[in-house]
Design an enzyme around this catalytic site. Structure first.
Site, short mmCIF file in Angstrom:
data_model
loop_
_atom_site.label_atom_id
_atom_site.label_comp_id
_atom_site.label_asym_id
_atom_site.label_seq_id
_atom_site.Cartn_x
_atom_site.Cartn_y
_atom_site.Cartn_z
N VAL A 9 -4.08 -2.98 -22.00
CA VAL A 9 -3.01 -2.96 -21.07
C VAL A 9 -2.93 -4.51 -20.57
CG1 VAL A 9 -4.73 -2.45 -19.11
CG2 VAL A 9 -2.26 -1.56 -19.09
N SER A 10 -1.57 -4.75 -20.24
CA SER A 10 -1.17 -6.15 -19.99
C SER A 10 -1.26 -6.15 -18.44
CB SER A 10 0.13 -6.60 -20.24
OG SER A 10 1.05 -5.84 -19.76
N THR A 11 -1.46 -7.38 -17.89
CA THR A 11 -1.51 -7.49 -16.35
C THR A 11 -0.42 -6.89 -15.74
OG1 THR A 11 -2.17 -9.66 -16.93
CG2 THR A 11 -1.94 -9.04 -14.58
N GLU A 13 1.59 -4.11 -17.06
CA GLU A 13 1.63 -2.79 -17.23
C GLU A 13 0.41 -1.97 -16.15
OE1 GLU A 13 2.65 -2.88 -21.88
OE2 GLU A 13 0.72 -3.16 -21.25
#
Ligand SMILES: [Zn+2]
Length: 475
Positions: A9-11, A13
């Protein structure tokens, strides 16, 4: 089957729902349970972007593939693996397949062990890449939005005469005065060199270093001084106040173009406009569309220049220019034209237009619009239809949600705006055309180089047939 679960998961998201590490892991674990698979290991990359493979758990997963501790890798969505088409294919083909490891994605419901899954891989990775490009495009649109609102970009250079303000420029009165003076002097007929010398002699420095030809020339060409800004070649109204009127600025650009010729003459460049002859490259064959070539023939009175269609005597003219091979030898029916005759005829037409430029300009507006204008208008109409259709689609079907609708109609709007801007640009072009045309009243009294310059500023191309010259003006 032993399965490795990979979760990323990206920052960005992390802030959104449905994408948390916990949720993804739970969904994947229950899926394994249903399928009766054993979870061998869970790899998690929290706060990592999918645009590179430089993520700790990903690197661990890659190296673990060699150990044979799992038979398959499972992700929640394909873009969890990677957002780059190149990386996705690398992982699936060079890492997983190379070690006989299946790859599965829950959301897209596919599995590389099936033929369908194999075909889908290619497709999905293409779409993953498309998604990224769309993000980039949206960021670009953000920039365009700023520009359209008249805001300057954060890192743009502050032009001499202004100071930086929030999103815009403020006028620096002392320096703005110098800019005004440069424009006024230039319009009064002083040369750039003379203006530069005078500024330096009077100590009108206003900046760290002495004035140079280049800095003065740049000031004369900078559209920012009219209160506008330029972005990717397009001019937009800025939030800042102009120092120079638009009319003066336009006039300066026109004079700059004309004087460029004199400058080139002084420096002994016989081809300032890259064209040796007045009509080089402008003449198109009416019958086959080829650009006419110049050919020399020898007579007892010296050389005689003629324009010929390169496809008329295919063999003869093919040999000396490889580019002409693009045109199939059709033995075109266009007969040769004497260069002097063509030039005289064209100058006559230019003079006619000089005496009444409105005839051409208005004619282009309502009678026979230029092909471009017509195409732009058609394109605009098409976009309008698409916009209407989009709303219908939204109302009548469940295929579109509000976000998609907004997204697509925003895209159409950007396209329409760009086209509209082109049409406005066309009107400005017509104004410039009229001005240059009006100046051409005395064209027969000018020397060949000035005539050439004016002809090339006014004419886009000329359709040459055996009976007619059809001039397409630059409007
Ligand atoms: Zn031809």
């Amino acid at each position: 089957m032993k399965v490795a679960i990979y979760v990323r998961v990206s920052t960005l998201e992390q802030a959104e729902s449905g994408y948390s590490i916990g949720e993804q892991t739970e969904k994947l674990k229950s899926y394994c349970k249903i399928k009766d698979w054993q979870v061998a290991k869970i790899y998690t990359d929290p706060g990592f972007s999918g645009s590179s493979l430089d993520r700790p758990a990903m690197q661990q997963l890659i190296s673990d593939c060699k150990l044979g501790v799992f038979d398959a890798v499972l992700v929640y969505k394909l873009d969890r693996l990677s957002r780059s088409q190149k990386d996705t294919l690398y992982l699936i083909e060079d890492v997983f397949n190379a070690h006989n490891i299946h790859f599965m994605s829950l959301s897209e419901n596919f599995d590389t062990s099936t033929p369908f899954g194999k075909a889908m891989i290619g497709l999905l990775s293409v779409f993953a890449q498309l998604e990224r490009e769309q993000i980039k495009e949206r960021m670009q649109m953000g920039k365009l939005g700023r520009v359209k609102a008249g805001k300057i970009s954060a890192w743009s250079n502050v032009p001499f005469g202004y100071t930086k303000a929030k999103d815009s420029y403020d006028i620096d009165p002392l320096r703005a005065g110098i800019v005004k003076r440069i424009y006024a002097d230039y319009l009064a007929g002083k040369s750039i060199t003379k203006i530069t010398k005078e500024l330096n002699r009077e100590g009108h420095i206003g900046k760290g270093v002495n004035w140079s030809y280049r800095t003065v020339r740049q000031i004369l060409g900078n559209v920012t001084y009219t209160g506008r800004i330029i972005f990717k070649g397009q001019v937009y109204d800025g939030l800042h106040t102009g120092i120079i009127s638009k009319a003066d600025w336009d006039e300066v650009q026109r004079v700059l173009k004309i004087r460029q010729l004199d400058q080139a003459k002084k420096s002994n460049n016989p081809r300032p406009f890259q064209a040796r002859y007045m009509l080089s490259g402008l003449l198109k064959c009416h019958y086959c569309g080829a650009t006419l070539a110049i050919a020399k023939s020898h007579t007892k009175n010296g050389p005689l220049w003629r324009y010929v269609c390169p496809t008329r005597h295919a063999k003869k003219y093919h040999s000396n220019n490889a580019a002409r091979y693009r045109i199939p030898p059709v033995n075109c029916e266009l007969t040769y034209k004497y260069k002097d005759d063509l030039e005289k005829a064209v100058l006559r037409e230019v003079k006619k237009v000089a005496l009444n430029p409105d005839a051409v300009v208005t004619n282009q507006d309502d009678g026979q619009p230029t092909i471009d204008k017509q195409a732009i208008k058609a394109q605009l109409a098409k976009i309008k239809r698409q916009q209407a259709k989009l709303v219908d689609l939204y109302l009548l079907s469940d295929d579109l949600n509000v976000d998609q609708l907004r997204d697509r109609s925003e895209k159409l709007k950007v396209q329409a705006d760009a086209l509209q801007a082109q049409l406005i640009h066309d009107t400005k072009k017509a104004d410039a055309f009229k001005k240059t045309a009006t100046d051409a009243k005395q064209i027969d009294q000018l020397d060949y180089e000035h005539q050439t310059a004016i002809v090339r500023m006014l004419i886009d191309h000329i359709d040459v047939s055996n009976t007619d010259l059809d001039i397409y003006w630059q409007i």
